[in-house]
Design a protein around this motif. Structure first.
Motif, mmCIF file in Angstrom:
data_model
loop_
_atom_site.group_PDB
_atom_site.id
_atom_site.type_symbol
_atom_site.label_atom_id
_atom_site.label_comp_id
_atom_site.label_asym_id
_atom_site.label_seq_id
_atom_site.Cartn_x
_atom_site.Cartn_y
_atom_site.Cartn_z
ATOM 1 N N SER A 269 1.509 -55.982 -5.924
ATOM 2 C CA SER A 269 1.911 -54.969 -4.867
ATOM 3 C C SER A 269 1.233 -53.680 -5.306
ATOM 4 O O SER A 269 1.443 -52.919 -4.217
ATOM 5 N N LYS A 270 0.577 -53.436 -6.137
ATOM 6 C CA LYS A 270 -0.204 -52.122 -6.535
ATOM 7 C C LYS A 270 -1.631 -52.577 -6.864
ATOM 8 O O LYS A 270 -2.066 -52.623 -7.920
ATOM 9 N N PRO A 271 -2.520 -53.026 -5.943
ATOM 10 C CA PRO A 271 -3.834 -53.468 -6.039
ATOM 11 C C PRO A 271 -4.611 -52.346 -6.451
ATOM 12 O O PRO A 271 -4.464 -51.254 -6.130
ATOM 13 N N LEU A 272 -5.581 -52.591 -7.392
ATOM 14 C CA LEU A 272 -6.543 -51.783 -7.893
ATOM 15 C C LEU A 272 -7.570 -51.594 -6.910
ATOM 16 O O LEU A 272 -8.495 -52.565 -6.494
ATOM 17 N N ILE A 273 -7.941 -50.386 -6.502
ATOM 18 C CA ILE A 273 -8.923 -50.322 -5.455
ATOM 19 C C ILE A 273 -10.367 -49.760 -6.301
ATOM 20 O O ILE A 273 -10.329 -49.002 -6.624
ATOM 21 N N ILE A 274 -11.245 -50.598 -5.765
ATOM 22 C CA ILE A 274 -12.571 -50.410 -6.509
ATOM 23 C C ILE A 274 -13.784 -50.157 -5.514
ATOM 24 O O ILE A 274 -13.730 -50.794 -4.324
ATOM 25 N N GLN A 275 -14.415 -49.073 -5.479
ATOM 26 C CA GLN A 275 -15.561 -48.850 -4.694
ATOM 27 C C GLN A 275 -16.771 -49.137 -5.009
ATOM 28 O O GLN A 275 -17.096 -48.894 -6.215
ATOM 29 N N ARG A 276 -17.425 -50.054 -4.314
ATOM 30 C CA ARG A 276 -18.895 -50.588 -4.578
ATOM 31 C C ARG A 276 -19.989 -49.244 -4.793
ATOM 32 O O ARG A 276 -19.782 -48.475 -3.943
ATOM 33 N N GLN A 277 -20.854 -49.535 -5.465
ATOM 34 C CA GLN A 277 -21.869 -48.464 -5.654
ATOM 35 C C GLN A 277 -22.719 -48.471 -4.445
ATOM 36 O O GLN A 277 -23.082 -49.558 -3.827
ATOM 37 N N THR A 278 -23.118 -47.421 -3.811
ATOM 38 C CA THR A 278 -23.856 -47.321 -2.781
ATOM 39 C C THR A 278 -25.527 -47.541 -2.963
ATOM 40 O O THR A 278 -25.828 -46.998 -3.882
ATOM 41 N N ILE A 279 -25.829 -48.385 -2.207
ATOM 42 C CA ILE A 279 -27.336 -48.879 -2.464
ATOM 43 C C ILE A 279 -28.067 -48.141 -1.327
ATOM 44 O O ILE A 279 -27.745 -48.223 -0.111
ATOM 45 N N THR A 280 -29.207 -47.382 -1.609
ATOM 46 C CA THR A 280 -29.877 -46.727 -0.478
ATOM 47 C C THR A 280 -31.121 -46.996 -0.336
ATOM 48 O O THR A 280 -31.932 -46.482 0.538
ATOM 49 N N THR A 281 -31.730 -47.526 -1.152
ATOM 50 C CA THR A 281 -33.106 -48.032 -1.451
ATOM 51 C C THR A 281 -33.581 -49.318 -1.381
ATOM 52 O O THR A 281 -32.885 -50.185 -2.229
#
Length: 273
Positions: free
Chosen positions: A175-187
């Motif tokens: 009911s309270k999921p942990l939101i994780i943002q993936r690292q941005t890949i730029t190269t």
């Protein structure tokens, strides 16, 4: 003057039917503090809470009530004039101009606090140096989280090292999921193709990569096997047929090895970070 000793039960108001004009509390026993109430001719005076040994009250009375938090033996004097007591442990002392304590860090004064102390302050400054840190124990849990209020746009800096990790309990559930943002890949990193054979050889080792794609060329006539330094056709978990692509995210920077069904098999690669 008369001296009395009575046993007071925890939480039970005890009546001592003694008359006098001057009350003196000599000892509170195990309780150390008791509530005292005087009564005269059926008129009860206000309760005097948490009195300790040495307490005196000049007033006419014909009854005395005691209340204690725990079972205790209370000793007291009943007289018509003041009673002079000698020095006694726990007696109250009033010093008009205060008392200066000049002890040093090498000779600290032990202080015992029997009940929790609630500190309400708008700001608390601790100026101890890094060589003398202040130990802090926080007994928070998921049911009792630690709440910290910071001013708007304030930042919290934590200077711990890998050897001084900070344990964190995350109380999320479905009911309270942990939101994780993936690292941005730029190269994107274009890597040279490799020609491999039947014997196991090193394919790539680049610890700057966070993504890695490995492809078996369409021109190959057999399978390609990739894995660790001991990879073989028998134990390989990753088997690429001609045209297959393997996309690696967890171990992109690890050393990769390869072997193939046929000599002169071609493997192409692309990395990212």
């Amino acid at each position: 003057m008369s001296f009395y000793k009575v046993r007071v039960k925890a939480g039970v108001k005890y009546l001592a039917p003694y008359s006098g004009k001057f009350f003196t509390l000599d000892d509170c026993g195990e309780a150390r503090l008791v509530d005292v109430q005087l009564s005269y001719q059926g008129q009860d005076e206000p309760v005097m809470p948490q009195r300790c040994a040495g307490f005196q009250c000049p007033a006419s009375f014909d009854k005395i009530y005691f209340t204690s938090a725990i079972d205790s033996v209370v000793q007291f004097f009943v007289s018509d004039s003041p009673v002079k007591l000698g020095a006694k442990d726990g007696a109250q002392v009033n010093v008009p101009n205060g008392v200066a304590v000049t002890n040093t860090v090498a000779a600290p004064i032990p202080v015992s606090i029997a009940t929790p102390v609630i500190l309400n302050a708008t700001a608390v400054a601790i100026s101890n140096p890094a060589s003398a840190p202040v130990p802090v124990q926080v007994n928070n849990s998921v049911a009792q989280p630690l709440q910290v209020a910071l001013p708007a746009a304030a930042a919290v800096q934590i200077n711990n090292t890998p050897a001084q990790s900070i344990p964190v309990v995350v109380g999320n559930d479905n009911s309270k999921p942990l939101i994780i943002q993936r690292q941005t890949i730029t190269t994107i990193v274009d890597l040279p193709a490799a020609t491999v054979g039947i014997a196991t050889t090193a394919l790539i080792s680049n610890n700057t990569l966070t993504r890695l794609r490995i492809r078996s060329a369409n021109t190959n006539t057999g399978a390609v096997y990739i894995g660790g330094s001991g990879v073989t056709k028998v134990n390989a978990a990753i088997v690429l047929q001609p045209g297959d692509i393997w996309s690696e995210e967890d171990l992109a920077g690890a050393p990769w090895f390869v072997c193939a069904d046929n000599a002169n098999s071609v493997v192409t690669m692309q990395g990212a970070h």
